[in-house]
Design an enzyme around this catalytic site. Structure first.
Site, PDB file in Angstrom:
ATOM      1  N   SER A 184      -5.828   1.230  -1.959  1.00 48.41           N
ATOM      2  CA  SER A 184      -4.899   0.906  -3.035  1.00 48.41           C
ATOM      3  C   SER A 184      -5.050  -0.513  -3.573  1.00 48.41           C
ATOM      4  O   SER A 184      -4.755  -0.761  -4.732  1.00 48.41           O
ATOM      5  CB  SER A 184      -3.462   1.140  -2.583  1.00 48.41           C
ATOM      6  N   HIS A 212      -4.428   7.537  -4.806  1.00 51.18           N
ATOM      7  CA  HIS A 212      -5.088   6.972  -5.988  1.00 51.18           C
ATOM      8  C   HIS A 212      -6.303   7.769  -6.441  1.00 51.18           C
ATOM      9  O   HIS A 212      -7.028   7.336  -7.336  1.00 51.18           O
ATOM     10  CB  HIS A 212      -5.462   5.509  -5.725  1.00 51.18           C
ATOM     11  N   LYS A 242       1.813   8.678  -9.445  1.00 47.07           N
ATOM     12  CA  LYS A 242       0.751   7.799  -9.964  1.00 47.07           C
ATOM     13  C   LYS A 242       0.044   8.549 -11.098  1.00 47.07           C
ATOM     14  O   LYS A 242       0.618   8.674 -12.179  1.00 47.07           O
ATOM     15  CB  LYS A 242      -0.151   7.371  -8.812  1.00 47.07           C
TER      16      LYS A 242
HETATM   17  C1  LIG Z   1      -2.325   4.710  -0.631  1.00 48.84           C
HETATM   18  C2  LIG Z   1      -0.867   4.998  -0.822  1.00 48.84           C
HETATM   19  N1  LIG Z   1      -0.264   5.899  -0.019  1.00 48.84           N
HETATM   20  C3  LIG Z   1       1.026   6.188  -0.138  1.00 48.84           C
HETATM   21  C4  LIG Z   1       1.819   5.571  -1.079  1.00 48.84           C
HETATM   22  C5  LIG Z   1       3.266   5.915  -1.133  1.00 48.84           C
HETATM   23  O1  LIG Z   1       3.523   6.824  -2.130  1.00 48.84           O
HETATM   24  P1  LIG Z   1       4.975   6.902  -2.804  1.00 48.84           P
HETATM   25  O2  LIG Z   1       5.039   5.775  -3.780  1.00 48.84           O
HETATM   26  O3  LIG Z   1       5.030   8.235  -3.437  1.00 48.84           O
HETATM   27  O4  LIG Z   1       5.970   6.728  -1.693  1.00 48.84           O
HETATM   28  C6  LIG Z   1       1.243   4.630  -1.941  1.00 48.84           C
HETATM   29  C7  LIG Z   1       1.970   3.901  -2.998  1.00 48.84           C
HETATM   30  O5  LIG Z   1       3.073   3.865  -3.265  1.00 48.84           O
HETATM   31  C8  LIG Z   1      -0.137   4.334  -1.804  1.00 48.84           C
HETATM   32  O6  LIG Z   1      -0.718   3.419  -2.596  1.00 48.84           O
END
Ligand SMILES: Cc1ncc(COP(=O)(O)O)c(C=O)c1O
Length: 396
Positions: A184, A212, A242
């Site tokens: 990320s 992502h 996203k």
């Molecule tokens: C790699 C990754 N996993 C999980 C999440 C968590 O997802 P959520 O925002 O739906 O809680 C995020 C970002 O928020 C992320 O960048």
């Protein structure tokens, strides 16, 4: 203030501010595609994960409105009580067929990716088991390991050989490899084919966090499809806030894995289902993703344009082929100052600082979207070049 506990909190907050690590929330007053109004000023945003520009898409908004008409605004209960509607069920069926990590895969929807990762890890491993994890994984995979009470064995970023050594060195009965698919804060892609082979050799699960990659890679189906992978050992988590432009997440995996999460995972069981109107919007998002070839092609052309233009800047452009294009500045205060200068020029690029990234690697995280125009990217490159002149001048 006299309360000792409050004094302690205050001094910790002051230390955070002094180190340049305090976070602030910007209040967004209006949104129009990639344009945000903040503090009365219009900014072109390179800060969101809306990679396909679906968050403001009229077809999704229409589906959400129809969802409100049909279901109202809230689910009212958890999935296992009375919150699981036909909208959630249809979304799950469509996601399972679309992502299809193995034959006969099922999917389960969640209100956030954070919860989905907690659910996967707590359902599949526990005390005495091992989670072999990339050192740069997202925080919620690490938090899932803590909640699962499993041993967390981290390996060097992107290094499948190091992951193999971790697995070989463990006598744990149940093993699980966990990795972001697209990292990320770095934008690079995990060596998923090697990791699947490892999972099969060591009888481990491979949990792929495709937050992502879903919607963007693999012509929309995500990172696992990008590499053409197919295995009952694969557990794919994709987020829906996203590229899908809405909110929530899903897990797609073998039906036995999904049933295990549904029956046993506390982060699935003990929380209210997401509003069904979101499931309706997400079904429209899935349609847009499946037919979104032109959006993805435009995004790829913007990525190439940005990389070509950013190659000569004095900050380290990380080797990323995805929509996440970080420029590493090193020092947190420097990253923050650059972000501030860009905002002065009408561009919103967030400074990402420790502990989100390792100390000494603070960066500008440029995030591109199919909703950007070539002109937006050129404007950003011109502003960065102007700021780079200042940096070079200061160094001379
Ligand atoms: C790699 C990754 N996993 C999980 C999440 C968590 O997802 P959520 O925002 O739906 O809680 C995020 C970002 O928020 C992320 O960048």
């Amino acid at each position: 203030m006299t309360h000792a506990a409050l004094v302690e909190l205050d001094s910790a907050l002051a230390a955070r501010r002094a180190a340049g690590l305090a976070r602030t929330r910007r209040i967004v007053e209006a949104v129009d595609g990639t344009h945000l109004r903040i503090d009365g000023r219009d900014l072109v945003s390179f800060a969101s994960n809306d990679y396909l520009g679906l968050a403001g898409d009229p077809a999704l908004a229409a589906a959400a409105r129809a969802g409100i008409e049909r279901w109202g605004v809230g689910a009212g209960a958890s999935h296992l009580v009375s919150g699981h509607t036909a909208a959630h069920e249809a979304l799950e069926d469509e996601l399972a067929a679309y992502v299809a990590p193995c034959t006969g895969a099922r999917a389960l929807s969640f209100s956030s990716g954070y919860l989905a990762n907690l659910a996967i890890l707590t359902a599949l491993v526990g005390r005495g088991d091992v989670i072999v994890a990339d050192r740069l994984n997202h925080a919620c995979l690490n938090d899932g390991a803590v909640l699962a009470r499993a041993t967390l064995a981290r390996y060097a970023h992107g290094d499948a050989a190091a992951a193999a050594a971790r697995l070989a060195g463990s006598r744990a009965r149940r093993r699980l490899i966990a990795t972001d698919a697209v990292f990320s804060m770095d934008g690079d892609v995990a060596p998923l084919p090697e990791l699947v082979a490892l999972a099969e050799r060591h009888e481990a699960w491979l949990v792929v966090d495709d937050a992502h990659g879903f919607g963007v890679l693999g012509d929309g189906r995500g990172s696992v499809a990008h590499f053409g992978l197919h295995s009952p050992r694969l557990v794919v988590m994709g987020t829906l806030g996203k590229a899908a432009g809405v909110a929530g997440a899903f897990v797609a995996a073998h039906p036995t894995v999904i049933e295990t999460i549904l029956q046993t995972a506390r982060p699935y069981i003990y929380t209210t289902a997401a509003p069904p109107l979101l499931a309706e919007a997400l079904r429209a998002a899935l349609d847009a993703i499946a037919t979104g070839h032109a959006r993805r092609a435009h995004l790829q052309s913007l990525i190439a344009r940005f990389r070509a233009g950013a190659a000569t800047l004095p900050w380290r452009l990380l080797p990323s082929s995805t929509a996440i294009q970080p420029l590493v500045c090193g020092d947190a205060a420097h990253a923050l100052a650059l972000s501030g200068e860009l905002a002065q020029r009408g561009l919103f690029v967030p400074a990402i600082r420790p502990p989100t990234v390792p100390v000494g690697t603070a960066r500008l995280r440029v995030s591109l979207s199919a909703a950007h125009s070539r002109r937006d990217v050129d404007r950003l490159l011109a502003a960065l070049a102007a700021l780079a002149g200042g940096v070079e001048g200061a160094r001379a």
